[in-house]
Design a protein around this motif. Structure first.
Motif: not given
Length: 347
Positions: A326-333
């Motif tokens: 869960i989480g891992f919201k900075r993939c694109d960045e």
């Protein structure tokens, strides 16, 4: 560069007396004070010199990449200045800065040694400042038994010619030097916290089993010959007093951009690259957001032997064995940053 002045005090008085005679006395005083000219230097803000000259002084600080030893001279009558940086002694830095200023004015005074302002503070203050500045960046003294193996003239030519060198001076200034086969020399100062990376050009040669160079601006800008000693995988440049002026390693041949770029990265930066790559691999497995395969492979191969990169990469290395995350919201960045970094390494 002289600043523009307004009306003179005499002209202001005439205006006040002629047209404002019937006003209260205190109003005349207010008008008179408004007509007073302002000097082009502001001592409270700039240590007694013009704002333009003060900006030049602060721009050439150590944090902006200008190496010690440094000095700054100023002429109040001409609003002229002269500065020096990268000299091997405080005295040499002062001498050069004074000469640079004297080209423009005959009443130059010393304004600062290093970052310490000494302008119009007396000789005792200046002597103390010079002594403290000199002691703060003295070179390391090494005994004969600690120097290692002395490198011969032939070995210097073979090891250094056509190569890029990554070094650090006794003042803590990091640099890259390209020693061209035609004996041209390019030097770039770098390091964390710098706004700019100053560069200089010159030439290098060998003489009496010593490495010699002359640069246009950095250091003494005079001929400098130093003995070379080998200590493991790095070299020392040492003067006749056994003072170490620089420690250096040979990175590789001139033109190997990736090798040079990698050498300028800090431990924290390499850790972060490993951290972001490991994070990116978790994104690819569980969120379908992928970094280009060739980009990821290239980064791994570039840093696979680096301990700091490995520590960062280990942060998420075991996550790929899980059933979900869960989480891992900075993939694109992170993917964008890694792509830019890989292009920068190759540019």
């Amino acid at each position: 560069m002289a600043a523009a002045f307004g009306l003179s005090t005499k002209d202001c008085l005439k205006n006040v007396e002629g047209s404002m005679r019937y006003f209260l006395a205190f109003l005349s005083i207010i008008l008179l004070s408004a007509c007073q000219t302002s000097p082009h230097y502001v001592s409270d803000e700039t240590g007694g010199i013009s704002k333009g000259a003060y900006k030049v002084f602060t721009d050439r600080s150590r944090t902006n990449g200008y190496a010690d030893y440094r000095a700054f001279f100023y002429s109040k009558s001409k609003d002229a200045y002269g500065y020096s940086y990268g000299f091997y002694s405080v005295e040499d830095a002062i001498d050069r800065a004074q000469k640079e200023c004297a080209v423009q004015s005959d009443d130059c005074q010393i304004f600062a040694v290093g970052d310490t302002i000494v302008y119009e503070k007396g000789q005792d203050f200046l002597r103390t400042a010079m002594s403290q500045y000199s002691d703060s960046v003295k070179p390391e003294l090494i005994t004969d038994g600690e120097l290692g193996e002395k490198v011969t003239l032939e070995e210097i030519e073979a090891k250094f010619s056509g190569m890029v060198i990554n070094g650090e001076t006794f003042r803590g200034r990091k640099y890259l030097a390209s020693l061209h086969k035609n004996h041209g020399l390019d030097v770039e100062l770098y390091g964390p916290g710098q706004k700019t990376n100053p560069t200089d050009k010159g030439r290098w040669w060998t003489k009496n089993n010593s490495y010699c160079h002359k640069l246009n601006s950095f250091f003494t800008a005079d001929d400098e010959c130093l003995s070379v000693y080998r200590q493991g995988d790095h070299f020392l440049l040492v003067n006749s007093k056994n003072e170490v002026f620089s420690k250096l390693t040979v990175l590789g041949e001139i033109g190997d951009t990736e090798l040079v770029r990698k050498a300028t990265l800090t431990k924290v930066q390499k850790y972060n690259i490993g951290y972001m790559l490991s994070y990116s691999e978790v994104c690819a497995q569980f969120r379908g957001i992928r970094l280009g395969n060739l980009t990821a492979l290239d980064i791994k191969q570039t840093f696979e032997t680096d301990a700091d990169f490995k520590r960062g990469y280990a942060r998420f290395e075991n996550f790929t064995g899980h059933d979900g995350v869960i989480g891992f919201k900075r993939c694109d960045e992170f993917n964008e940053r890694l792509t830019k970094m890989q292009k920068w390494l190759k540019s």
